[in-house]
Scaffold this active site. Structure first.
Site, PDB file in Angstrom:
ATOM      1  N   HIS A  99      -2.396  -3.573 -12.991  1.00 36.81           N
ATOM      2  CA  HIS A  99      -2.796  -4.316 -11.801  1.00 36.81           C
ATOM      3  C   HIS A  99      -1.676  -5.267 -11.364  1.00 36.81           C
ATOM      4  O   HIS A  99      -1.352  -6.213 -12.082  1.00 36.81           O
ATOM      5  CB  HIS A  99      -4.063  -5.104 -12.136  1.00 36.81           C
ATOM      6  CG  HIS A  99      -4.615  -5.913 -11.021  1.00 36.81           C
ATOM      7  ND1 HIS A  99      -4.611  -7.289 -11.020  1.00 36.81           N
ATOM      8  CD2 HIS A  99      -5.199  -5.530  -9.859  1.00 36.81           C
ATOM      9  CE1 HIS A  99      -5.184  -7.732  -9.918  1.00 36.81           C
ATOM     10  NE2 HIS A  99      -5.546  -6.694  -9.185  1.00 36.81           N
ATOM     11  N   ARG A 100      -1.081  -4.978 -10.218  1.00 32.72           N
ATOM     12  CA  ARG A 100       0.076  -5.732  -9.717  1.00 32.72           C
ATOM     13  C   ARG A 100       1.246  -5.642 -10.717  1.00 32.72           C
ATOM     14  O   ARG A 100       2.046  -6.569 -10.830  1.00 32.72           O
ATOM     15  CB  ARG A 100      -0.277  -7.197  -9.439  1.00 32.72           C
ATOM     16  CG  ARG A 100      -1.566  -7.389  -8.632  1.00 32.72           C
ATOM     17  CD  ARG A 100      -1.871  -8.847  -8.345  1.00 32.72           C
ATOM     18  NE  ARG A 100      -3.237  -9.019  -7.870  1.00 32.72           N
ATOM     19  CZ  ARG A 100      -3.816 -10.163  -7.596  1.00 32.72           C
ATOM     20  NH1 ARG A 100      -3.126 -11.294  -7.719  1.00 32.72           N
ATOM     21  NH2 ARG A 100      -5.071 -10.215  -7.174  1.00 32.72           N
ATOM     22  N   HIS A 118       0.455  -9.184  -2.914  1.00 34.26           N
ATOM     23  CA  HIS A 118      -1.005  -9.233  -2.821  1.00 34.26           C
ATOM     24  C   HIS A 118      -1.472  -9.977  -1.580  1.00 34.26           C
ATOM     25  O   HIS A 118      -2.361  -9.521  -0.861  1.00 34.26           O
ATOM     26  CB  HIS A 118      -1.605  -9.896  -4.073  1.00 34.26           C
ATOM     27  CG  HIS A 118      -3.093 -10.037  -3.997  1.00 34.26           C
ATOM     28  ND1 HIS A 118      -3.719 -11.149  -3.460  1.00 34.26           N
ATOM     29  CD2 HIS A 118      -4.083  -9.184  -4.342  1.00 34.26           C
ATOM     30  CE1 HIS A 118      -5.024 -10.969  -3.501  1.00 34.26           C
ATOM     31  NE2 HIS A 118      -5.285  -9.794  -4.029  1.00 34.26           N
ATOM     32  N   GLU A 163       0.073  -0.314  -9.783  1.00 30.25           N
ATOM     33  CA  GLU A 163      -0.493  -0.671  -8.487  1.00 30.25           C
ATOM     34  C   GLU A 163       0.434  -1.535  -7.642  1.00 30.25           C
ATOM     35  O   GLU A 163       0.785  -2.641  -8.048  1.00 30.25           O
ATOM     36  CB  GLU A 163      -1.798  -1.471  -8.669  1.00 30.25           C
ATOM     37  CG  GLU A 163      -2.423  -1.781  -7.314  1.00 30.25           C
ATOM     38  CD  GLU A 163      -3.295  -3.026  -7.252  1.00 30.25           C
ATOM     39  OE1 GLU A 163      -3.052  -3.995  -7.985  1.00 30.25           O
ATOM     40  OE2 GLU A 163      -4.212  -3.013  -6.428  1.00 30.25           O
ATOM     41  N   GLN A 204      -5.881   3.390  -2.202  1.00 28.74           N
ATOM     42  CA  GLN A 204      -7.082   2.557  -2.293  1.00 28.74           C
ATOM     43  C   GLN A 204      -7.114   1.540  -1.162  1.00 28.74           C
ATOM     44  O   GLN A 204      -6.056   1.100  -0.675  1.00 28.74           O
ATOM     45  CB  GLN A 204      -7.126   1.834  -3.639  1.00 28.74           C
ATOM     46  CG  GLN A 204      -5.799   1.214  -3.996  1.00 28.74           C
ATOM     47  CD  GLN A 204      -5.848   0.025  -4.932  1.00 28.74           C
ATOM     48  OE1 GLN A 204      -6.901  -0.550  -5.184  1.00 28.74           O
ATOM     49  NE2 GLN A 204      -4.702  -0.380  -5.431  1.00 28.74           N
TER      50      GLN A 204
HETATM   51  O1  G3P Z   1      -7.164  -3.030  -5.923  1.00 33.23           O
HETATM   52  C1  G3P Z   1      -7.971  -3.303  -7.018  1.00 33.23           C
HETATM   53  C2  G3P Z   1      -7.950  -4.758  -7.177  1.00 33.23           C
HETATM   54  O2  G3P Z   1      -6.600  -5.073  -7.200  1.00 33.23           O
HETATM   55  C3  G3P Z   1      -8.621  -5.429  -6.033  1.00 33.23           C
HETATM   56  O3  G3P Z   1      -8.398  -6.759  -6.070  1.00 33.23           O
HETATM   57  O4  G3P Z   1      -7.556  -8.635  -4.803  1.00 33.23           O
HETATM   58  O5  G3P Z   1      -6.381  -7.915  -6.869  1.00 33.23           O
HETATM   59  O6  G3P Z   1      -6.219  -6.573  -4.793  1.00 33.23           O
HETATM   60  P1  G3P Z   1      -7.072  -7.497  -5.607  1.00 33.23           P
HETATM   61 CA    CA Z   2      -5.169  -4.519  -5.345  1.00 39.03          CA
END
Ligand code: G3P
Ligand code: CA
Length: 300
Positions: free
Chosen positions: A34-35, A76, A61, A191
């Site tokens: 994530h990121r 983000h 991601e 996504q």
């Molecule tokens: O994209 C999945 C998750 O990352 C969604 O939350 O705000 O971290 O992009 P956010």
């Molecule tokens: Ca995200």
């Protein structure tokens, strides 16, 4: 009696064959960084993406934003202030929103954004990290892991005459990643929280890649049927699945994959740590994939 048993076997096989066991791009329970490996490196920097690869993430991601000159960058927020030193570099370029100063990505050219430091806020050792373009992210990850870009705030950019979906498909095409299976080492899934964005990808840009719809509020089986019209997978907040685990079966019965977000150390509720939380979600609740800030803690 024997023929009845045979009929039951054939019927259940037909139902099972109808239902994809696993969402095609996920070959097994899947770890999505994530990121990037954002617990240990500044989110959405090449350092975070490289660390995610080192930690064995199957997907990385990038959240996507757009510069004033229409380039996709990995960030983000729609603004630059939380994760860069824009306040010091461009003190006079702030916009006032609800009485608060902010520096929107869309007000800056790529050249300007490339002068910013996107790493020092996380730690001195990361000073000098930049906001990467989506192309730079692809160059770092291609051939080593899958990529799951998120179209962030596409409506904001649409109002400025920028088309995020069009640019996303153009970049993927330039990298020969715009069709399913084009690069088996780099599966691509797109996504979004925006159903309109996913629909536009499919209808206006002939996107054949798997699409995943993000949400934070529980969706009934009927609502999931509607989502199935424009996406191959759902990605609920983990709280939704923990509260109503039946949503996983509801989705799987429709052939929708289930990815949850976000598992991170220090925010694991009833679970002793992030590994225990991911183990529960994957092994007991049978979700297909998790977004995690801690890919090194993913249960193997
Ligand atoms: O994209 C999945 C998750 O990352 C969604 O939350 O705000 O971290 O992009 P956010
Ligand atoms: Ca995200």
């Amino acid at each position: 009696m024997r023929s009845l048993v045979a009929l039951l076997l054939v019927t259940s096989f037909a139902v099972a064959a109808d239902k994809p066991a696993v969402f095609a791009p996920y070959t097994k329970p899947t770890c999505i960084a994530h990121r990037g490996a954002s617990a240990d490196a500044p989110e959405h920097t090449l350092a975070a993406y490289e660390l995610a690869l080192k930690h064995g993430a199957e997907f990385v991601e990038p959240d996507l934003q757009m510069t004033k000159d229409g380039v996709l960058v990995c960030l983000h927020d729609t603004t630059l202030d939380r994760t860069t030193n824009v306040k010091e570099v461009f003190p006079d370029r702030a916009k006032e929103v609800s009485g608060k100063k902010t520096w929107p990505v869309a007000e800056f050219t790529l050249k300007e954004i490339q002068t910013l430091d996107a790493g020092a806020w996380k730690g001195k050792e990361f000073a000098g990290q930049k906001v990467p373009t989506f192309q730079e992210m692809i160059d770092t990850v291609k051939g080593k892991a899958g990529i799951i870009p998120e179209t962030k705030a596409p409506e904001v950019y649409g109002k400025l005459g920028l088309n995020m979906e069009k640019e996303l498909m153009a970049v993927l095409k330039a990298n020969k990643l715009d069709t399913p299976g084009a690069d088996p080492k780099t599966p691509v899934v797109i996504q979004s929280f925006s159903a309109d964005s996913l629909k536009a990808l499919r209808k206006d840009h002939a996107c054949k890649l798997p699409l995943v719809y993000l949400f934070s509020v529980d969706q009934s089986a009927d609502k999931l049927k509607g989502i199935k019209e424009f996406a191959e997978g759902i990605a609920p907040n983990k709280a939704v699945v923990l509260k109503r685990p039946g949503i996983v079966t509801d989705a799987h019965d429709l052939g929708l994959s289930v990815t949850v977000w976000t598992c991170r150390s220090g925010s694991t509720g009833e679970f002793k740590d992030v590994k225990a939380e991911m183990t529960h979600l994957l092994k007991e609740l049978k979700v297909d994939a998790v977004f995690t800030d801690n890919p090194d803690q993913f249960p193997k």
